[in-house]
Design a protein around this motif. Structure first.
Motif, short mmCIF file in Angstrom:
data_model
loop_
_atom_site.label_atom_id
_atom_site.label_comp_id
_atom_site.label_asym_id
_atom_site.label_seq_id
_atom_site.Cartn_x
_atom_site.Cartn_y
_atom_site.Cartn_z
N ALA A 117 14.86 -33.21 56.57
CA ALA A 117 15.31 -32.46 57.73
C ALA A 117 16.23 -31.31 57.31
N GLY A 124 7.58 -38.66 50.48
CA GLY A 124 7.42 -40.06 50.83
C GLY A 124 6.37 -40.76 49.98
N VAL A 174 14.62 -38.93 54.82
CA VAL A 174 14.45 -38.23 56.09
C VAL A 174 15.55 -37.20 56.28
N PHE A 216 8.01 -34.49 54.14
CA PHE A 216 8.10 -35.94 54.31
C PHE A 216 6.89 -36.63 53.68
N VAL A 226 9.03 -30.10 57.94
CA VAL A 226 9.39 -31.52 57.95
C VAL A 226 8.18 -32.38 57.64
N ARG A 227 7.06 -32.09 58.29
CA ARG A 227 5.87 -32.89 58.08
C ARG A 227 5.37 -32.80 56.64
N LEU A 253 14.62 -44.53 52.47
CA LEU A 253 13.92 -43.78 53.52
C LEU A 253 14.86 -43.00 54.44
#
Length: 336
Positions: free
Chosen positions: A77, A221, A73, A217, A213-214, A69
């Motif tokens: 980013a 993810g 991230v 991710f 980013v949102r 994780l």
């Protein structure tokens, strides 16, 4: 204003004038909450579970997700920063115009960027969206998690007094990345690869960064969790005795550790310590484990499928696996 059948003005719907929630705005919190609940469950619930298989599964799954994780991230980013702040013409100036020359340059660029395989997928997608030749971006995707400084230092620590193992890992991994890039440049087709969209945002660069980013991710993810579930299940189901019996046969040992690298899905910053602990296997088999793992594993398969599409994954992943096994076997036979 429109009127109804009786001539009265129609009342606007209740939602008029309200700000619509952006798609997936709450999904980040759902994802973070799910991971937090899994971690809490591992601490508080697992001790009450009597079946050791469930405990082992939960430990492996949480370890994979928690280990990967932070690097995910970081990659998200970095990908968003490339999207929002780096002009497209920068990449055209940094890389050679000819694709055949851009591929090895992109491979060497992977040697200076710390990160693991989870980080390299969104970064490679962002590079493609900014106009980088797909073959060069894919070369970077394979090289970055395999030959970056953190991985090289970890390999040296895991194999003290064996600088040849560090050199062999670096050389074999870079060779595989460059060969895979050249093969895709020669034979790859545009319709096989889904390049992620990077739409322009009128809200400015920071708004573009936040949205990217949102989006990345959540997308990456989710597939990381899918890959973690599959890897944990395989680790629990496959008996260890089957693996040890194959260690004495050279070709079988190489293939066994290649398959294990795919199934175990260990982060590239930690896989050298696992390889060093497999004392029953030859140095060549351990090298294969170290080269294959950062380039082909279950979570990477899930991530690449989600980001670049299934048509890409069914072609590029087998190509990478075959090249990684072949180059590792030759390199190990010559230098280890």
């Amino acid at each position: 204003m429109a009127t109804g059948a009786r001539g009265k003005a129609e009342t606007p719907p209740a939602e008029w004038g309200r700000r619509r929630a952006e798609p997936g705005a709450d999904a980040v919190w759902w994802f973070v909450s799910a991971v937090s609940l899994l971690a809490i469950g591992r601490i508080w619930v697992a001790p009450w579970v009597t079946w050791t298989g469930v405990q082992a599964w939960s430990t492996i799954f949480i370890a994979i997700c928690v280990q990967a994780l932070p690097f995910l991230v970081f990659g998200v980013a970095l990908s968003a920063a490339i999207t929002a702040f780096v002009p497209a013409e920068v990449w055209s100036r940094a890389l050679p115009r000819r694709g055949a020359a851009a591929v090895p340059v992109a491979g060497m660029a992977g040697a200076v960027l710390p990160g693991c395989e989870c980080a390299s997928v969104p970064v490679a997608g962002s590079l493609m969206a900014r106009g980088v030749v797909p073959a060069a971006a894919l070369t970077f995707l394979l090289a970055a998690p395999a030959i970056n400084p953190i991985v090289m230092v970890a390999t040296a620590v895991a194999f003290p007094g064996r600088p040849e193992m560090v050199a062999a890992r670096f050389g074999a991994s870079l060779t595989v990345a460059v060969l895979a890039g050249w093969v895709w440049l020669r034979f790859g087709k545009g319709e096989w690869l889904r390049i992620p969209d990077r739409p322009d945002h009128s809200g400015g660069r920071w708004e573009a960064f936040r949205v990217a980013v949102r989006h990345d991710f959540l997308h990456a993810g989710g597939f990381l969790v899918v890959g973690g579930v599959a890897a944990a299940t395989i680790n629990v189901v496959v008996p260890a005795a089957w693996v040890n019996e194959l260690a004495g046969v050279p070709w079988a040992a190489v293939l066994t550790l290649a398959v294990l690298a795919v199934l175990m899905s260990i982060c590239s910053e930690a896989d050298a310590f696992v390889a060093a602990s497999l004392t029953a296997f030859s140095p060549t088999a351990k090298l294969t484990f170290l080269v294959v793992g950062p380039m082909v594993d279950l979570k990477l398969i899930a991530l690449q499928t989600g980001v670049f599409g299934r048509r890409f994954a069914v072609r590029f992943i087998p190509l990478t696996f075959v090249l990684a096994v072949a180059v590792s076997a030759v390199t190990g036979g010559l230098f280890l």
